[in-house]
Design a protein around this motif. Structure first.
Motif, short mmCIF file in Angstrom:
data_model
loop_
_atom_site.label_atom_id
_atom_site.label_comp_id
_atom_site.label_asym_id
_atom_site.label_seq_id
_atom_site.Cartn_x
_atom_site.Cartn_y
_atom_site.Cartn_z
N GLN A 105 0.83 -1.20 0.00
CA GLN A 105 0.00 0.00 0.00
C GLN A 105 0.87 1.26 0.00
O GLN A 105 2.04 1.23 0.40
N ASP A 106 0.28 2.36 -0.43
CA ASP A 106 0.94 3.66 -0.36
C ASP A 106 0.74 4.27 1.02
O ASP A 106 -0.28 4.04 1.68
N LEU A 107 1.71 5.06 1.42
CA LEU A 107 1.62 5.83 2.66
C LEU A 107 1.44 7.29 2.25
O LEU A 107 2.24 7.82 1.47
N ILE A 108 0.36 7.92 2.73
CA ILE A 108 0.11 9.31 2.35
C ILE A 108 0.07 10.20 3.58
O ILE A 108 -0.07 9.73 4.70
N MET A 109 0.20 11.50 3.34
CA MET A 109 0.04 12.48 4.41
C MET A 109 -0.85 13.61 3.91
O MET A 109 -0.73 14.04 2.76
N ALA A 110 -1.73 14.08 4.79
CA ALA A 110 -2.58 15.24 4.51
C ALA A 110 -2.27 16.32 5.53
O ALA A 110 -2.06 16.03 6.72
N GLY A 111 -2.26 17.57 5.09
CA GLY A 111 -1.91 18.68 5.98
C GLY A 111 -0.43 19.03 5.82
O GLY A 111 0.27 18.48 4.96
N TYR A 112 0.03 19.95 6.66
CA TYR A 112 1.43 20.40 6.61
C TYR A 112 2.17 20.04 7.88
O TYR A 112 1.67 20.26 8.99
N ALA A 113 3.38 19.52 7.73
CA ALA A 113 4.20 19.18 8.88
C ALA A 113 4.53 20.42 9.71
O ALA A 113 4.94 21.45 9.17
N GLY A 114 4.33 20.33 11.01
CA GLY A 114 4.76 21.37 11.93
C GLY A 114 4.02 22.68 11.88
O GLY A 114 4.37 23.62 12.60
N LEU A 115 2.95 22.78 11.07
CA LEU A 115 2.31 24.08 10.88
C LEU A 115 1.66 24.60 12.17
O LEU A 115 1.79 25.78 12.51
N ASP A 116 0.99 23.73 12.89
CA ASP A 116 0.33 24.15 14.12
C ASP A 116 1.35 24.71 15.12
O ASP A 116 1.14 25.75 15.73
N GLY A 117 2.47 24.01 15.26
CA GLY A 117 3.52 24.48 16.17
C GLY A 117 4.16 25.77 15.71
O GLY A 117 4.43 26.67 16.51
N ALA B 6 -1.75 8.12 6.51
CA ALA B 6 -2.68 7.03 6.24
C ALA B 6 -2.11 6.04 5.25
O ALA B 6 -1.18 6.34 4.49
N ALA B 7 -2.69 4.83 5.27
CA ALA B 7 -2.39 3.80 4.28
C ALA B 7 -3.51 3.81 3.23
O ALA B 7 -4.69 3.94 3.58
N ALA B 8 -3.13 3.69 1.96
CA ALA B 8 -4.11 3.72 0.87
C ALA B 8 -3.72 2.71 -0.20
O ALA B 8 -2.54 2.54 -0.50
N ASP B 9 -4.72 2.06 -0.76
CA ASP B 9 -4.44 1.13 -1.86
C ASP B 9 -3.95 1.87 -3.10
O ASP B 9 -3.12 1.37 -3.84
N ASN B 10 -4.48 3.05 -3.31
CA ASN B 10 -4.09 3.88 -4.44
C ASN B 10 -3.82 5.28 -3.90
O ASN B 10 -4.73 6.11 -3.81
N GLY B 11 -2.57 5.55 -3.54
CA GLY B 11 -2.22 6.82 -2.92
C GLY B 11 -2.46 8.01 -3.83
O GLY B 11 -2.89 9.07 -3.37
N GLY B 12 -2.19 7.85 -5.11
CA GLY B 12 -2.40 8.94 -6.04
C GLY B 12 -3.86 9.36 -6.10
O GLY B 12 -4.18 10.55 -6.10
N ARG B 13 -4.76 8.38 -6.12
CA ARG B 13 -6.19 8.69 -6.14
C ARG B 13 -6.62 9.39 -4.85
O ARG B 13 -7.38 10.35 -4.87
N ALA B 14 -6.11 8.90 -3.72
CA ALA B 14 -6.45 9.51 -2.43
C ALA B 14 -5.96 10.95 -2.36
O ALA B 14 -6.66 11.84 -1.88
N VAL B 15 -4.75 11.19 -2.85
CA VAL B 15 -4.20 12.54 -2.85
C VAL B 15 -5.03 13.47 -3.72
O VAL B 15 -5.31 14.61 -3.35
#
Length: 200
Positions: A22-34, A139-148
């Motif tokens: 599976q693909d590993l994806i991230m949503a949002g920005y790293a460290g932005l809240d801090g 998150a884990a996704a079967d199709n990371g590109g589609r999720a993104v």
């Protein structure tokens, strides 16, 4: 709806699954809240160093809620997720892998991050990937590109940052070059600057 209980190695159990390939994806920005919290706490100091247009990037997150999207799309575009919070994206990746007893490999250079966050972290000697990042998720996704693409259509920044691998290793790279293995979550970098000034 995710359920919680006590699983192996002290991790809570969750609905969902992670599988090698599976693909590993991230949503949002790293460290932005801090970074936004530091900008509020050190405003005068930062205004002497950076222009107002630059600091506007740290006025606060403006994207739609990634956490709401993740809950609505669990089992559709993603099969498992972990929210970003204390300890930043690295803590979230550690927890996601631990909850599902799954191996992961990811590239730090692929993780979405605003340039303003990078500059703030360089100024204060902080690791942006260990800086709190409220609202987003990994998150884990079967199709990371589609999720993104689905995330971006909802106004949420996202990227494929790696994959789920056999075993339980948590491998990091930086621009394609090995950066070793992910360590246990460390104290949030925000505390090094603000400590008692913490914003909730």
């Amino acid at each position: 709806m995710r359920t919680a209980g006590q699983g192996p190695q002290g991790f809570e159990t969750r609905d969902g699954e992670m599988r090698p390939g599976q693909d590993l994806i991230m949503a949002g920005y790293a460290g932005l809240d801090g970074a936004c919290g530091i900008a509020r706490a050190r405003r005068e100091e930062l205004e002497r160093r950076f222009c107002s247009a630059f600091l506007k990037q740290l006025a606060g997150p403006t994207e739609s809620s990634p956490a709401v999207w993740a809950e609505e799309h669990l089992g559709v575009d993603i099969t498992a997720y972990e929210g970003l919070g204390e300890g930043g994206v690295l803590a979230a990746l550690w927890n996601l892998s631990g909850v599902f007893n799954a191996g992961i490999e990811f590239d730090l250079r692929r993780i979405p991050i605003r340039q303003a966050t990078v500059e703030i972290c360089e100024l204060y000697g902080l690791n942006p990937y260990r800086l709190r990042s409220g609202g987003g998720f990994v998150a884990a996704a079967d199709n990371g590109g589609r999720a993104v693409r689905a995330l971006e259509a909802a106004g949420i920044p996202a990227a494929v940052i790696g994959s789920v691998i056999p075993g339980t290793a948590r491998r990091m790279s930086h621009g394609g070059e090995s950066a070793g293995f992910l360590e246990r979550p460390q104290p949030d970098e925000y505390d090094k600057i603000c400590g008692d000034e913490r914003q909730t």
